[in-house]
Write a protein that holds these residues in place. Structure first.
Motif, PDB file in Angstrom:
ATOM      1  N   TRP A  13      39.420  34.862  33.586  1.00 55.18           N
ATOM      2  CA  TRP A  13      38.999  35.394  34.883  1.00 55.18           C
ATOM      3  C   TRP A  13      38.412  36.787  34.780  1.00 55.18           C
ATOM      4  CZ3 TRP A  13      38.543  32.011  38.540  1.00 55.18           C
ATOM      5  CH2 TRP A  13      39.346  30.872  38.538  1.00 55.18           C
ATOM      6  N   ARG A  15      35.983  37.644  33.170  1.00 59.66           N
ATOM      7  CA  ARG A  15      34.525  37.580  33.094  1.00 59.66           C
ATOM      8  C   ARG A  15      33.882  37.792  34.464  1.00 59.66           C
ATOM      9  NH1 ARG A  15      34.188  31.996  29.507  1.00 59.66           N
ATOM     10  NH2 ARG A  15      35.559  32.690  27.794  1.00 59.66           N
ATOM     11  N   ASN A  16      34.638  37.546  35.507  1.00 58.41           N
ATOM     12  CA  ASN A  16      34.126  37.728  36.871  1.00 58.41           C
ATOM     13  C   ASN A  16      34.436  39.148  37.324  1.00 58.41           C
ATOM     14  OD1 ASN A  16      33.568  37.650  39.634  1.00 58.41           O
ATOM     15  ND2 ASN A  16      34.148  35.498  39.797  1.00 58.41           N
TER      16      ASN A  16
END
Length: 224
Positions: A13, A15-16
């Protein structure tokens, strides 16, 4: 929690970036309020963490790791240890009742002074300092104690609180209601009787049966 948050950011997560920014900005700043939304509506007597449970588990594990006797001996010793802890807790309650609390001599605390926990009186005294507009009535749900608006109402009328105005825990250490308490005590007595019956049955068997069949069964009963 910091370690979990770092793992979350470094994981999938993470990466967001927008999600991370949102959680960091909107949620983590108010993380202390997450638990309160739930704990402020249940009767917990101030216990909002698992520290005491983990401490009890740690003690049990220490007994298991250092025990050199049989499973039946270990079980009976541990059961006696729990009984000793209960006696010590009740002794502490009786000791704290004898301590004086300056703010509890007049109304509305005079009648219950010496009959309930000193800690309960201290909580009520602090709660009573709040103004009616500051009262959220939470202490009534979480601790079973009169809230600020009720304390100030008794003060204004010159009335005294009775033991029945507080949760029974503060005078008897009975956490559950009477019906639930009897059910838990019955279950505990039944489990102990089953274990005694099993030990008696094993003692009547031959040595080979004790080693090969009965001891694993006894161990399973204790674990369950």
């Amino acid at each position: 929690m910091i370690e979990e948050w770092e793992n979350f950011k470094n994981g999938f997560w993470g990466r967001n970036s927008k999600l991370i920014e949102y959680l960091d900005r909107e949620c983590l700043e108010h993380k202390e309020k997450w638990a309160c939304a739930y704990t402020n509506n249940i009767f917990h007597i101030g216990n909002t963490s698992t520290n005491r449970v983990e401490s009890a588990h740690s003690t049990l594990k220490a007994w298991l790791n250092t025990s050199t006797g049989g499973v039946d001996t270990l079980f009976l010793s541990w059961h006696a240890s729990i009984g000793g802890q209960v006696i010590e807790i009740r002794k502490e309650l009786e000791t704290c009742r004898t301590k004086t609390f300056k703010g509890a001599y007049g109304p509305p605390y005079g009648v219950i002074r010496g009959s309930v926990s000193l800690y309960a009186l201290e909580l009520m005294f602090v709660e009573g300092k709040k103004t009616p507009s500051e009262c959220d009535c939470v202490i009534g749900r979480t601790h079973g104690l009169p809230c600020s608006c009720r304390i100030n109402s008794f003060k204004g009328a010159g009335d005294h609180f009775q033991i029945t105005h507080l949760a029974p825990f503060w005078s008897t250490l009975d956490y559950a209601n009477p019906h639930d308490a009897r059910r838990f005590e019955d279950n505990d007595a039944n489990d102990l009787q089953i274990f005694h019956d099993l030990v008696a049955e094993v003692c009547r068997r031959g040595p080979s049966i004790k080693r090969e069949k009965q001891q694993p069964q006894m161990l399973q009963v204790c674990i369950e």
